[in-house]
Design a protein around this motif. Structure first.
Motif, short mmCIF file in Angstrom:
data_model
loop_
_atom_site.label_atom_id
_atom_site.label_comp_id
_atom_site.label_asym_id
_atom_site.label_seq_id
_atom_site.Cartn_x
_atom_site.Cartn_y
_atom_site.Cartn_z
N TYR A 122 -2.92 -25.64 8.21
CA TYR A 122 -2.80 -24.21 8.44
C TYR A 122 -2.22 -23.52 7.21
N ALA A 123 -2.61 -22.26 7.02
CA ALA A 123 -2.10 -21.44 5.92
C ALA A 123 -1.44 -20.20 6.51
N GLN A 124 -0.74 -19.45 5.66
CA GLN A 124 -0.04 -18.26 6.12
C GLN A 124 -0.02 -17.21 5.02
N SER A 125 0.20 -15.98 5.43
CA SER A 125 0.38 -14.89 4.47
C SER A 125 1.21 -13.80 5.12
N VAL A 126 1.93 -13.05 4.30
CA VAL A 126 2.69 -11.91 4.79
C VAL A 126 1.74 -10.74 4.97
N VAL A 127 1.74 -10.16 6.16
CA VAL A 127 0.89 -9.00 6.44
C VAL A 127 1.53 -7.74 5.88
N ILE A 128 2.81 -7.52 6.20
CA ILE A 128 3.50 -6.32 5.75
C ILE A 128 5.00 -6.58 5.79
N ARG A 129 5.71 -6.02 4.82
CA ARG A 129 7.15 -6.19 4.68
C ARG A 129 7.88 -4.88 4.97
N TRP A 130 9.16 -5.03 5.31
CA TRP A 130 10.03 -3.86 5.37
C TRP A 130 9.90 -3.06 4.07
N GLY A 131 9.70 -1.75 4.20
CA GLY A 131 9.69 -0.85 3.06
C GLY A 131 8.34 -0.62 2.43
N GLU A 132 7.30 -1.34 2.85
CA GLU A 132 5.98 -1.07 2.25
C GLU A 132 5.48 0.29 2.71
N PRO A 133 4.97 1.11 1.80
CA PRO A 133 4.51 2.45 2.17
C PRO A 133 3.29 2.40 3.08
N ILE A 134 3.30 3.19 4.14
CA ILE A 134 2.15 3.26 5.03
C ILE A 134 1.66 4.68 5.21
N LEU A 135 2.45 5.69 4.81
CA LEU A 135 2.04 7.08 4.94
C LEU A 135 1.75 7.68 3.57
N ARG A 136 0.87 8.64 3.57
CA ARG A 136 0.53 9.33 2.34
C ARG A 136 1.78 9.96 1.72
N GLY A 137 1.98 9.73 0.43
CA GLY A 137 3.11 10.29 -0.28
C GLY A 137 4.35 9.42 -0.29
N ALA A 138 4.35 8.35 0.51
CA ALA A 138 5.53 7.47 0.52
C ALA A 138 5.55 6.63 -0.75
N PRO A 139 6.70 6.47 -1.38
CA PRO A 139 6.78 5.69 -2.62
C PRO A 139 6.80 4.20 -2.37
N ALA A 140 6.56 3.43 -3.41
CA ALA A 140 6.73 1.99 -3.35
C ALA A 140 8.19 1.67 -3.07
N PHE A 141 8.43 0.56 -2.40
CA PHE A 141 9.78 0.18 -2.01
C PHE A 141 10.62 -0.18 -3.23
N ASP A 142 11.80 0.40 -3.31
CA ASP A 142 12.78 0.08 -4.35
C ASP A 142 14.14 0.06 -3.68
N PRO A 143 14.69 -1.14 -3.41
CA PRO A 143 15.96 -1.20 -2.67
C PRO A 143 17.12 -0.52 -3.38
N ASP A 144 17.01 -0.34 -4.70
CA ASP A 144 18.08 0.33 -5.44
C ASP A 144 17.95 1.84 -5.44
N ALA A 150 11.99 8.44 1.87
CA ALA A 150 11.09 7.34 1.53
C ALA A 150 10.91 6.41 2.72
N GLN A 151 12.02 6.04 3.36
CA GLN A 151 11.96 5.10 4.48
C GLN A 151 11.14 5.66 5.64
N ALA A 152 11.15 6.94 5.84
CA ALA A 152 10.40 7.55 6.93
C ALA A 152 8.90 7.41 6.75
N GLY A 153 8.46 7.10 5.53
CA GLY A 153 7.04 6.87 5.28
C GLY A 153 6.70 5.41 5.05
N GLN A 154 7.68 4.55 5.20
CA GLN A 154 7.51 3.12 4.95
C GLN A 154 7.67 2.32 6.23
N PHE A 155 7.16 1.09 6.21
CA PHE A 155 7.31 0.18 7.34
C PHE A 155 8.80 -0.05 7.61
#
Length: 685
Positions: A122-144, A150-155
Motif C-alpha cells: 500500500y502507498a499513501q499521500s497527504v491530501v491536505i494540510r492545516w493552513g493550505e489555502p482553499i479560498l480565493r485570495g488566501a495566501p500560502a501557509f507561513d507559520p511565522d 489568512a487562516q479564515a481562507g485556509q484549511f
C-alpha cells in the motif's frame, strides 16, 4: 495456529492521551469530577416490569431469534440476509486464510514510529494540510506570518470527521468536508505564553476552528486525491461565522443573549468532533467539548455540562465577552448541538438542529425508516452519559429538485428525541472483571424512552425547551443507562444493525460511581468496547431493541477481551475505539483515541458477518502524539484525518515531538491522508 501479534511495552507517559491533549482538546475533562451524579439504575438492575408489555414481548422475540441463531445480534434479528455461523460459545468455522473480503491485507504490527504506517503493498499521500489555502485570495501557509484573515481562507486545524460527497458534472472530483475540532496553541505559535495570549493568536484560533469544504481531484491510476484550490464550492466556517438555530427550541429565552435577543443566530461552531452524512446530501457535525471555551461558570449557568468556575485555557473571554458565562450566561447554551451543512450551496447558512438535543455530541449518523423518515443515532462523549436517537416525523423527498432540497432541509426540525435504557439478561454473572456471563455473551434488550416531541415534553417537571437545552438532565430524570463514553455511532448500510464505540471509563466502579453492568462489564475500564444494537424487526422507529457487545477491547491475551467469538490469537490488539465507519463489504472500521497498550493509535477493520465475524486487523498507525480520526473506506482508498500529531507533553513549536508530515525543520501539521494499493486494485481484496 498463528502467534498473537506483538504488543509493545507500556508508554512512558502512562499510555493513552498526553496531558497536552487533555488540556486543549477537552479542557482536562477526565481530571474533573464526573458531571453525571444522578443515581440512575444500572443496566443490570432494570427489571422487566419497567418495560411496557408490548416492548417486553418484542424484545424477548428479538433476543430469542438472536440466541437461537447463535450469533451476536444476528442479521435475521435485524432483518438482514445472513446468519452468523457460530455456536453459543462463540466458536466459528473459518474459510479463507487471508481474511474476509475487504480485509485481505497483512496487518500492521503495533509500533511507535513517527509516520503513518500502512500494510505492505500500500502507498499513501497527504491530501491536505492545516493552513493550505482553499479560498480565493488566501495566501500560502507561513507559520511565522500567520494572521486570522489568512487562516479564515485556509484549511483549519485538527481535522476530525470527514465526508466525501459526489460532484456531478466534474469527472474525478468529489467534495471533501472536514471538521476542525480544536486548536493547540502550543504547537501553532512560536513563543506562545498560555497565560498571556494575544488577541491575534485568539483570532487565528477562532478561524482555525469550525468546518472546511474543499473539492478534491482523483488521480485515476492511484487513488491519490489533491485539493482543487479556489473552487466555487470551497468554503470555511469558523468560530465567528453565522449559524442559525432551528427547531422547537429556537427562539427560547434559554438561547437569547445581548447580541442575539431573538435567540436564533449564533456566531460560530466549536469543538466539532465526528459527524454524519445524510441520504439527502448534507453533512452533520457534532459540537462536543464546548464547555471548555466558557469562563466563570456557576451552578446556575452550568446545568451539568462541566463549565469551569474560573478562566479558560485559551483566555478567549478576555477578547469577547460571549465566552464569559458571568456576562453572557446563555451563550454556552448555543453550543453542544448537531450542525447541518449543505456543502453544495456555498451561500447557505448552516443550521444548529435543536430537536436533536444539546450535549457533547460525538457524532450523528442517520438511516431511513421503511417509509422514508430519517432516524439519527447520537452518543454523548462523557463518562457515564447516554446514547440517544431522534426519529423525524417527516419523510424524505427523493430527487435533487429545489423543492426536494428545501423540504429535506426541514427533516431534522420535527420529530421525537429518545434516550436509551439497556437491560442485561445475565446481571447475576457480571462481576466487573470482564468475565463472560454463563450464556457466553454480554447481551440483553433495551427500550427508547421519549424525552420530547416538538413543543411537548415527556419528562415530568421539565418544559420542552428545558429538555432540548438541558438534555442531560432529562436523561437523568428518566433513568437512562450510564455508558462508558458513547462516541461515534454508525448503522450498517447492509444489515441496519447499529454500532456504538464506547471508548473507555476509568471511573467505573470507583467509590461512589456506578459499577459494572452487562453493557459496561469492566470496572476501571481503560480499553473500551463496541456495542451492537438491532432495532425491533429492523424498524428504526421502534421503541425497543436487542443489543450485544460485539467487541470488548484490549490485549487479546487478557481474558477480559472478546472479539465476537473469533479466536483471539488471530486478531490485532486494540484499545479505545472512537470513530466507526463501514466499507463496501459490510466490514466495520474502527479508529482509536488514547491507545492504552503502548502503541500509537491506529485504524482497524473487523468483519461483522459471516464465518470470519470478529476477525480484527490493524490497517495503519499514525505518528507520534496523533489520533486517528474521520475514517472513510471506499473501494479504492482509505482516508483518515491525522489529528494533533506531535501533541506530547513538553512539546512546542520550538521543541517538536514529531516531524510529520514534512520532515525535520518544518512545523507539525494535522492533515488528511489517503491510502491506496500500489497496484491500483481495490482495498483488501
Amino acid at each position: 495456529m498463528r502467534k498473537l501479534l506483538p504488543l509493545l511495552s507500556t508508554n512512558p507517559h502512562g499510555g493513552g492521551r498526553s496531558a497536552l491533549t487533555c488540556r486543549y482538546r477537552c479542557g482536562d475533562a477526565c481530571f474533573h469530577e464526573v458531571p453525571n451524579t444522578s443515581d440512575n439504575e444500572y443496566a443490570g438492575d432494570v427489571i422487566a416490569g419497567a418495560l411496557s408489555r408490548r416492548s417486553l414481548m418484542r424484545a424477548t422475540a428479538v433476543v430469542t431469534v438472536a440466541t437461537a441463531a447463535g450469533g451476536a445480534v444476528v442479521a435475521q434479528a435485524a432483518g438482514g440476509p445472513e446468519a452468523v455461523a457460530a455456536t453459543p460459545g462463540g466458536h466459528v468455522k473459518h474459510g479463507r486464510s487471508d481474511g474476509a473480503r475487504g480485509l485481505r491485507f497483512a496487518p500492521v504490527a503495533p509500533n511507535k514510529d513517527d509516520k503513518v504506517t500502512v500494510p505492505d503493498g500500500y502507498a499513501q499521500s497527504v491530501v491536505i494540510r492545516w493552513g493550505e489555502p482553499i479560498l480565493r485570495g488566501a495566501p500560502a501557509f507561513d507559520p511565522d506570518k500567520q494572521t486570522a484573515r489568512a487562516q479564515a481562507g485556509q484549511f483549519g486545524y485538527n481535522n476530525d470527521f470527514l465526508s466525501l460527497l459526489p460532484l456531478k458534472g466534474e469527472r474525478g472530483r468529489q467534495v471533501l468536508v472536514a471538521n476542525h475540532e480544536y486548536t493547540d496553541e502550543m504547537l501553532m505559535f512560536k513563543g506562545y505564553d498560555p497565560e498571556n495570549p494575544t488577541r491575534e493568536q485568539a483570532e487565528i484560533a477562532w478561524a482555525a476552528h469550525g468546518l472546511s469544504v474543499v473539492v478534491v481531484q482523483e488521480e485515476h491510476r492511484t487513488g491519490k486525491l489533491t485539493p482543487v484550490t479556489r473552487h466555487p464550492l470551497n468554503r470555511r466556517l469558523t468560530a465567528t461565522s453565522v449559524f442559525e438555530l432551528t427547531g422547537p427550541a429556537a427562539g427560547s429565552p434559554l438561547l437569547r443573549t445581548s447580541a442575539d435577543p431573538a435567540g436564533r443566530k449564533v456566531l460560530g461552531t466549536l469543538n466539532n468532533c465526528a459527524g454524519g452524512t445524510t441520504p439527502w446530501g448534507t453533512t452533520l457535525h457534532g459540537e462536543e467539548n464546548f464547555n471548555q471555551y466558557f469562563a466563570n461558570g456557576s451552578s446556575v449557568t452550568d446545568k451539568r455540562y462541566g463549565l469551569g468556575s474560573g478562566a479558560t485555557e485559551r483566555k478567549w473571554e478576555r477578547f469577547d465577552k460571549r465566552f464569559d458565562a458571568k456576562q453572557e450566561p446563555n451563550e454556552s447554551h448555543r453550543f453542544g448541538w448537531v450542525v447541518e451543512l449543505d456543502p453544495y450551496d456555498p451561500d447557505s447558512t448552516p443550521r444548529k438542529r435543536t430537536a436533536l438535543g444539546r450535549f457533547k455530541h460525538e457524532a450523528a449518523q442517520p438511516r431511513l425508516t421503511a417509509d422514508g423518515r430519517p432516524v439519527v443515532y447520537m452518543g454523548d462523549d462523557e463518562r457515564f452519559d447516554y446514547f440517544y436517537k431522534f426519529v423525524s416525523s417527516r419523510r424524505m423527498m427523493k430527487g435533487n429538485s429545489r423543492r426536494a432540497r428545501e423540504h429535506n432541509l426541514t427533516l431534522l426540525d420535527e420529530g421525537t428525541l429518545y434516550v436509551a435504557k439497556l437491560t442485561g439478561d445475565s446481571p447475576q454473572d457480571v462481576d466487573g472483571t470482564g468475565k463472560l456471563p454463563n450464556d457466553g455473551e454480554f447481551d440483553g434488550s433495551g427500550h427508547w424512552i421519549p424525552l420530547a416531541t416538538g413543543d411537548e415534553s415527556h419528562v415530568p417537571g421539565m418544559t420542552a425547551d428545558e429538555v432540548y437545552v438541558f438534555t442531560r438532565l432529562a436523561g437523568d430524570k428518566v433513568g437512562a443507562t450510564k455508558m462508558d463514553r458513547p462516541e461515534d455511532v454508525e448503522p450498517s448500510p447492509r444489515t441496519g444493525r447499529v454500532y456504538v464505540a464506547l471508548t473507555n471509563n476509568s471511573d467505573r466502579g470507583k467509590p461512589g460511581k456506578a459499577g459494572a453492568d452487562e453493557a459496561n462489564p469492566r470496572n476501571l475500564n481503560k480499553h473500551g468496547q463496541v456495542l451492537e444494537l438491532a432495532e425491533h424487526w429492523d424498524d428504526p422507529a421502534s421503541d425497543g431493541f436487542a443489543w450485544r457487545l460485539f467487541l470488548v477491547a484490549g490485549d487479546p491475551e487478557d481474558p477480559a477481551t472478546y472479539f465476537a467469538g473469533y479466536p483471539k490469537e488471530r486478531v490485532s490488539p486494540i484499545s479505545c475505539p472512537d470513530n466507526v465507519a463501514f466499507d463496501p463489504y459490510g466490514n466495520l472500521w474502527l479508529s482509536t483515541d488514547g491507545n492504552q497498550l503502548g502503541s500509537h493509535d491506529g485504524l482497524f477493520g473487523v468483519a461483522t458477518h459471516g464465518e470470519r465475524r470478529g476477525e480484527l486487523k490493524q490497517f495503519l498507525t499514525v505518528p507520534t502524539g496523533a489520533e486517528t480520526c474521520g475514517p472513510i473506506i471506499q473501494e479504492r482508498r482509505v482516508l483518515v484525518a491525522v489529528q494533533h500529531p506531535g501533541e506530547v507533553d513538553g512539546a512546542s513549536v520550538e521543541k517538536p515531538a514529531s516531524h510529520w508530515p514534512d520532515g525535520p525543520g518544518r512545523i507539525v501539521r494535522p492533515s488528511v491522508v489517503a491510502v491506496y494499493r500500489k497496484d491500483g486494485r481495490d482495498i483488501g481484496v
